[in-house]
Scaffold this motif. Structure first.
Motif, PDB file in Angstrom:
ATOM      1  N   THR A  75       1.128  -1.319  -0.230  1.00 30.22           N
ATOM      2  CA  THR A  75       0.111   0.003  -0.345  1.00 30.22           C
ATOM      3  C   THR A  75       0.936   1.140   0.093  1.00 30.22           C
ATOM      4  O   THR A  75       0.394   2.556  -0.283  1.00 30.22           O
ATOM      5  N   ALA A 112       2.585   2.242   2.651  1.00 28.78           N
ATOM      6  CA  ALA A 112       2.290   3.151   4.676  1.00 28.78           C
ATOM      7  C   ALA A 112       3.173   2.969   4.668  1.00 28.78           C
ATOM      8  O   ALA A 112       3.837   4.170   4.945  1.00 28.78           O
ATOM      9  N   SER A 113       4.561   2.504   4.875  1.00 29.56           N
ATOM     10  CA  SER A 113       5.220   1.958   5.014  1.00 29.56           C
ATOM     11  C   SER A 113       6.436   3.407   4.317  1.00 29.56           C
ATOM     12  O   SER A 113       7.193   4.096   4.974  1.00 29.56           O
ATOM     13  N   GLU A 131       5.152   6.887   5.113  1.00 30.23           N
ATOM     14  CA  GLU A 131       5.236   7.596   6.816  1.00 30.23           C
ATOM     15  C   GLU A 131       6.792   8.009   7.136  1.00 30.23           C
ATOM     16  O   GLU A 131       6.860   7.755   8.093  1.00 30.23           O
ATOM     17  N   TRP A 162       9.039   6.552  11.937  1.00 30.29           N
ATOM     18  CA  TRP A 162       7.430   6.611  11.278  1.00 30.29           C
ATOM     19  C   TRP A 162       6.309   6.655  12.277  1.00 30.29           C
ATOM     20  O   TRP A 162       6.302   6.391  12.820  1.00 30.29           O
ATOM     21  N   PRO A 208      -0.783   8.002   9.658  1.00 35.47           N
ATOM     22  CA  PRO A 208      -2.218   7.773  10.061  1.00 35.47           C
ATOM     23  C   PRO A 208      -2.273   6.388   9.893  1.00 35.47           C
ATOM     24  O   PRO A 208      -3.277   5.820  10.664  1.00 35.47           O
ATOM     25  N   ASP A 209      -1.869   5.751   9.561  1.00 33.84           N
ATOM     26  CA  ASP A 209      -1.456   3.880   9.381  1.00 33.84           C
ATOM     27  C   ASP A 209      -1.101   3.674  10.347  1.00 33.84           C
ATOM     28  O   ASP A 209      -0.972   2.444  10.151  1.00 33.84           O
ATOM     29  N   ASN A 210       0.361   4.630  11.705  1.00 39.89           N
ATOM     30  CA  ASN A 210       0.530   3.864  12.169  1.00 39.89           C
ATOM     31  C   ASN A 210       1.851   2.603  11.628  1.00 39.89           C
ATOM     32  O   ASN A 210       1.838   1.184  12.941  1.00 39.89           O
ATOM     33  N   ARG A 211       2.109   2.501  11.165  1.00 45.90           N
ATOM     34  CA  ARG A 211       3.538   1.478  10.852  1.00 45.90           C
ATOM     35  C   ARG A 211       4.518   1.744  11.474  1.00 45.90           C
ATOM     36  O   ARG A 211       5.432   0.615  12.038  1.00 45.90           O
TER      37      ARG A 211
END
Length: 130
Positions: free
Chosen positions: A53, A55-56, A59, A78, A81-84
């Motif tokens: 995705t 996200a990592s 972030e 990191w 919003p996705d708290n990776r």
């Protein structure tokens, strides 16, 4: 082969005496920021090969300069919003159920690959500042 460097404290003290404490902090802050950017680019390159995705990848964050135990430091972490930040260590080390995830060792690889360029950028920034 090992090398022992002597006189580092005296060199720093002499530079602070000649340039001033605030100028030395400005030079070191500039060098830290440029070095952090080099590492982040390599980290993003390592993460881009297996992102799903993204996200990592998205972030990855560079902190402001902070002082930790009297040493000026920049943290790369990191945040988003996705708290990776919660699962980066799982990708780095694997788990019992998934011992070899796609991104295993990406952070360590990025550190190793960026080491020489990081040192070169730091040296160049310090030379330009002095």
């Amino acid at each position: 082969m090992s090398v022992k460097v002597r006189g580092e404290a005296q060199l720093i003290a002499e530079l602070e005496k000649r340039l001033g404490k605030s100028a030395m902090n400005r030079i070191s802050d500039d060098a830290l920021k440029k070095g952090a950017n080099v590492f982040v680019k390599e980290l993003q390159r390592q993460f881009s090969s297996w992102k799903d995705t993204g996200a990592s990848y998205d972030e990855i964050t560079v902190s402001d300069i902070i002082v930790v135990n009297g040493v000026r430091t920049i943290k790369i972490h990191w945040r988003g919003p996705d708290n990776r930040y919660r699962i980066i260590h799982l990708n780095e080390w694997g788990t019992v159920k998934n011992p070899n995830p796609a991104g295993k060792g990406a952070v360590a690889r990025a550190m190793r690959n960026a080491q020489n360029e990081y040192r070169r950028v730091i040296k160049e920034a310090v030379r330009r500042g002095i």
